[in-house]
Design an enzyme around this catalytic site. Structure first.
Site, PDB file in Angstrom:
ATOM      1  N   ARG A 118    -129.089  10.575  22.699  1.00 24.95           N
ATOM      2  CA  ARG A 118    -130.509  10.348  22.401  1.00 24.95           C
ATOM      3  C   ARG A 118    -130.711  10.048  20.905  1.00 24.95           C
ATOM      4  NH1 ARG A 118    -134.707  13.581  21.047  1.00 24.95           N
ATOM      5  NH2 ARG A 118    -133.585  15.535  21.423  1.00 24.95           N
ATOM      6  N   GLY A 159    -150.574  16.628  15.209  1.00 23.61           N
ATOM      7  CA  GLY A 159    -150.425  15.634  14.149  1.00 23.61           C
ATOM      8  C   GLY A 159    -151.328  15.824  12.945  1.00 23.61           C
ATOM      9  N   THR A 160    -151.843  17.021  12.711  1.00 26.15           N
ATOM     10  CA  THR A 160    -152.714  17.210  11.536  1.00 26.15           C
ATOM     11  C   THR A 160    -151.914  17.117  10.245  1.00 26.15           C
ATOM     12  OG1 THR A 160    -152.524  19.640  11.545  1.00 26.15           O
ATOM     13  CG2 THR A 160    -154.331  18.651  12.838  1.00 26.15           C
ATOM     14  N   ASN A 161    -150.645  17.481  10.267  1.00 28.76           N
ATOM     15  CA  ASN A 161    -149.820  17.305   9.061  1.00 28.76           C
ATOM     16  C   ASN A 161    -149.534  15.822   8.826  1.00 28.76           C
ATOM     17  OD1 ASN A 161    -148.778  19.837   7.532  1.00 28.76           O
ATOM     18  ND2 ASN A 161    -148.798  20.441   9.673  1.00 28.76           N
ATOM     19  N   HIS A 178    -142.541  24.719   7.839  1.00 27.17           N
ATOM     20  CA  HIS A 178    -142.537  25.849   8.776  1.00 27.17           C
ATOM     21  C   HIS A 178    -143.692  26.783   8.424  1.00 27.17           C
ATOM     22  CE1 HIS A 178    -140.947  28.675  11.675  1.00 27.17           C
ATOM     23  NE2 HIS A 178    -141.049  29.628  10.787  1.00 27.17           N
ATOM     24  N   MET A 209    -140.592  19.669  17.521  1.00 28.86           N
ATOM     25  CA  MET A 209    -140.056  20.846  18.208  1.00 28.86           C
ATOM     26  C   MET A 209    -138.711  20.571  18.879  1.00 28.86           C
ATOM     27  SD  MET A 209    -141.886  23.273  17.452  1.00 28.86           S
ATOM     28  CE  MET A 209    -143.452  23.566  16.693  1.00 28.86           C
ATOM     29  N   ARG A 210    -137.907  19.756  18.224  1.00 30.44           N
ATOM     30  CA  ARG A 210    -136.546  19.538  18.700  1.00 30.44           C
ATOM     31  C   ARG A 210    -135.576  19.894  17.567  1.00 30.44           C
ATOM     32  NH1 ARG A 210    -136.182  19.479  23.952  1.00 30.44           N
ATOM     33  NH2 ARG A 210    -138.121  18.624  24.771  1.00 30.44           N
ATOM     34  N   ILE A 267    -132.696  19.054  15.292  1.00 33.18           N
ATOM     35  CA  ILE A 267    -132.039  17.835  14.802  1.00 33.18           C
ATOM     36  C   ILE A 267    -130.526  18.042  14.909  1.00 33.18           C
ATOM     37  CG2 ILE A 267    -131.676  16.334  12.814  1.00 33.18           C
ATOM     38  CD1 ILE A 267    -134.496  16.117  13.905  1.00 33.18           C
ATOM     39  N   LYS A 326    -127.869  15.069  23.536  1.00 34.01           N
ATOM     40  CA  LYS A 326    -128.563  14.971  22.243  1.00 34.01           C
ATOM     41  C   LYS A 326    -127.916  13.893  21.387  1.00 34.01           C
ATOM     42  CE  LYS A 326    -130.125  18.722  20.217  1.00 34.01           C
ATOM     43  NZ  LYS A 326    -131.586  18.659  19.933  1.00 34.01           N
TER      44      LYS A 326
HETATM   45  N1  LIG Z   1    -131.252  21.127  12.760  1.00 29.41           N
HETATM   46  C1  LIG Z   1    -132.516  21.562  12.629  1.00 29.41           C
HETATM   47  N2  LIG Z   1    -133.488  21.042  13.397  1.00 29.41           N
HETATM   48  C2  LIG Z   1    -134.774  21.473  13.249  1.00 29.41           C
HETATM   49  C3  LIG Z   1    -135.095  22.479  12.322  1.00 29.41           C
HETATM   50  C4  LIG Z   1    -134.041  23.012  11.515  1.00 29.41           C
HETATM   51  O1  LIG Z   1    -134.262  23.878  10.644  1.00 29.41           O
HETATM   52  N3  LIG Z   1    -132.775  22.534  11.703  1.00 29.41           N
HETATM   53  N4  LIG Z   1    -136.412  22.951  12.233  1.00 29.41           N
HETATM   54  C5  LIG Z   1    -137.173  22.703  13.457  1.00 29.41           C
HETATM   55  C6  LIG Z   1    -138.573  23.145  13.546  1.00 29.41           C
HETATM   56  N5  LIG Z   1    -138.579  24.440  14.204  1.00 29.41           N
HETATM   57  C7  LIG Z   1    -139.138  25.433  13.471  1.00 29.41           C
HETATM   58  O2  LIG Z   1    -139.533  25.236  12.295  1.00 29.41           O
HETATM   59  C8  LIG Z   1    -138.066  24.615  15.521  1.00 29.41           C
HETATM   60  C9  LIG Z   1    -138.349  23.670  16.491  1.00 29.41           C
HETATM   61  C10 LIG Z   1    -137.837  23.817  17.788  1.00 29.41           C
HETATM   62  C11 LIG Z   1    -137.050  24.888  18.137  1.00 29.41           C
HETATM   63  C12 LIG Z   1    -136.496  24.986  19.540  1.00 29.41           C
HETATM   64  O3  LIG Z   1    -135.769  25.910  19.863  1.00 29.41           O
HETATM   65  N6  LIG Z   1    -136.858  23.984  20.364  1.00 29.41           N
HETATM   66  C13 LIG Z   1    -136.625  23.824  21.804  1.00 29.41           C
HETATM   67  C14 LIG Z   1    -135.661  22.709  22.175  1.00 29.41           C
HETATM   68  C15 LIG Z   1    -134.534  22.523  21.246  1.00 29.41           C
HETATM   69  C16 LIG Z   1    -133.937  21.121  21.515  1.00 29.41           C
HETATM   70  O4  LIG Z   1    -133.739  20.772  22.692  1.00 29.41           O
HETATM   71  O5  LIG Z   1    -133.709  20.381  20.540  1.00 29.41           O
HETATM   72  C17 LIG Z   1    -136.268  25.071  22.488  1.00 29.41           C
HETATM   73  O6  LIG Z   1    -137.249  25.796  22.652  1.00 29.41           O
HETATM   74  O7  LIG Z   1    -135.168  25.274  22.918  1.00 29.41           O
HETATM   75  C18 LIG Z   1    -136.774  25.855  17.169  1.00 29.41           C
HETATM   76  C19 LIG Z   1    -137.275  25.719  15.862  1.00 29.41           C
HETATM   77  C20 LIG Z   1    -137.129  21.252  13.817  1.00 29.41           C
HETATM   78  N7  LIG Z   1    -135.752  20.918  14.029  1.00 29.41           N
HETATM   79  N1  LIG Z   2    -141.076  25.467  13.926  1.00 26.87           N
HETATM   80  C1  LIG Z   2    -141.820  24.332  13.475  1.00 26.87           C
HETATM   81  C2  LIG Z   2    -143.294  24.611  13.524  1.00 26.87           C
HETATM   82  O1  LIG Z   2    -143.753  25.600  14.073  1.00 26.87           O
HETATM   83  N2  LIG Z   2    -144.057  23.681  12.912  1.00 26.87           N
HETATM   84  C3  LIG Z   2    -145.487  23.820  12.870  1.00 26.87           C
HETATM   85  O2  LIG Z   2    -146.091  23.051  13.893  1.00 26.87           O
HETATM   86  C4  LIG Z   2    -147.442  22.771  13.485  1.00 26.87           C
HETATM   87  C5  LIG Z   2    -147.726  21.316  13.751  1.00 26.87           C
HETATM   88  O3  LIG Z   2    -149.101  21.072  13.576  1.00 26.87           O
HETATM   89  P1  LIG Z   2    -149.611  19.544  13.538  1.00 26.87           P
HETATM   90  O4  LIG Z   2    -149.010  18.843  14.728  1.00 26.87           O
HETATM   91  O5  LIG Z   2    -151.110  19.669  13.616  1.00 26.87           O
HETATM   92  O6  LIG Z   2    -149.135  18.949  12.241  1.00 26.87           O
HETATM   93  C6  LIG Z   2    -147.527  23.095  11.985  1.00 26.87           C
HETATM   94  O7  LIG Z   2    -148.220  24.314  11.781  1.00 26.87           O
HETATM   95  C7  LIG Z   2    -146.079  23.248  11.597  1.00 26.87           C
HETATM   96  O8  LIG Z   2    -145.868  24.137  10.507  1.00 26.87           O
END
Ligand SMILES: Nc1nc2c(c(=O)[nH]1)N[C@@H](CN(C=O)c1ccc(C(=O)N[C@@H](CCC(=O)O)C(=O)O)cc1)CN2
Ligand SMILES: NCC(=O)N[C@@H]1O[C@H](COP(=O)([O-])[O-])[C@@H](O)[C@H]1O
Length: 196
Positions: A73, A21-23, A114, A95-96, A98, A70
């Site tokens: 949820r 949560g630093t962001n 990202h 990390m889900r 959308i 999904k």
């Molecule tokens: N529809 C979108 N959703 C999200 C995006 C996006 O660009 N389009 N960005 C992500 C953040 N992210 C990287 O920046 C990222 C986060 C999570 C995963 C992923 O694969 N997660 C899990 C579970 C996936 C799920 O159940 O929803 C996995 O390891 O399978 C990849 C990229 C945030 N969301």
């Molecule tokens: N794919 C998405 C991804 O990697 N996001 C990254 O997760 C970190 C969260 O840090 P935070 O919880 O300290 O804000 C951040 O570095 C962000 O860019």
């Protein structure tokens, strides 16, 4: 945003986070022309929950469960968010993926940060992937969230140089420092442009 009485109305933001949560903290302390009204988290032990509690921001949990789709949820999450009258979803280490339910409910009003220079190194491990590849320059990307993963229109980017002495940890620190400046700055700019 301007309302019918020509009064400046602050956009209401939901911050989505799965980790430390630093962001979120950077956004809370940036004096944005916005109302951060709720945090959405999918991890019961995430550090962002304690940070939200410290700032007296309500937390809505949205934990993936076996047997719950999904779509179901996200529909439940929309129901839980209704009382907060959210205008924009701001993903900050969420990390889900959308899904179509939230994408349809907030068209062009979901943004993500990202820790790499997209389209390079998408996914969950952007910093580590770039470091292992041996890049000399990486960085931070802020983009709209679409149906793909890290494929949405890029809004802003900033470079981070990797020095010869950088470790993965020191590179992560550099990237987080840039994130904590770029996200608030970019959100402020989007609000001033009237697009958030
Ligand atoms: N529809 C979108 N959703 C999200 C995006 C996006 O660009 N389009 N960005 C992500 C953040 N992210 C990287 O920046 C990222 C986060 C999570 C995963 C992923 O694969 N997660 C899990 C579970 C996936 C799920 O159940 O929803 C996995 O390891 O399978 C990849 C990229 C945030 N969301
Ligand atoms: N794919 C998405 C991804 O990697 N996001 C990254 O997760 C970190 C969260 O840090 P935070 O919880 O300290 O804000 C951040 O570095 C962000 O860019």
């Amino acid at each position: 945003m301007i309302d019918q009485s020509n009064t400046e109305v602050k956009p209401r933001l939901a911050i989505f986070a799965s980790g430390n949560g630093t962001n979120f903290e950077a956004l809370m302390t940036a004096d944005l022309p916005a109302q951060i009204c709720v945090v959405v988290c999918d991890q019961p032990n995430a550090g962002v929950i304690e940070r939200a509690n410290h700032h007296q921001i309500p937390v809505v949990m949205s934990v993936a469960q076996k047997g719950v789709s999904k779509v179901a949820r996200e529909q439940q999450l929309l129901n839980d968010l209704a009382e907060y009258r959210v205008d924009d979803l701001v993903l900050a280490g969420y990390m889900r993926i959308i899904g179509r339910t939230l994408l349809a409910a907030f068209p062009r009003h979901i943004i993500n940060i990202h820790p790499a220079l997209l389209p390079a190194f998408p996914g969950r491990h952007g910093i580590e992937d770039a470091y292992q590849y041996g890049v000399k320059v990486t960085g931070v990307t802020i983009h709209y969230v679409d149906g793909g993963v890290d494929t949405g229109e890029i809004i802003a980017q900033a470079p981070v140089l990797r020095s010869e002495t950088d470790t993965l940890a020191s590179l992560e620190t550099k990237i987080h420092e840039v994130e904590h400046q770029l996200y608030p700055e970019t959100i402020r700019h989007l609000i001033q442009k009237g697009v958030l």
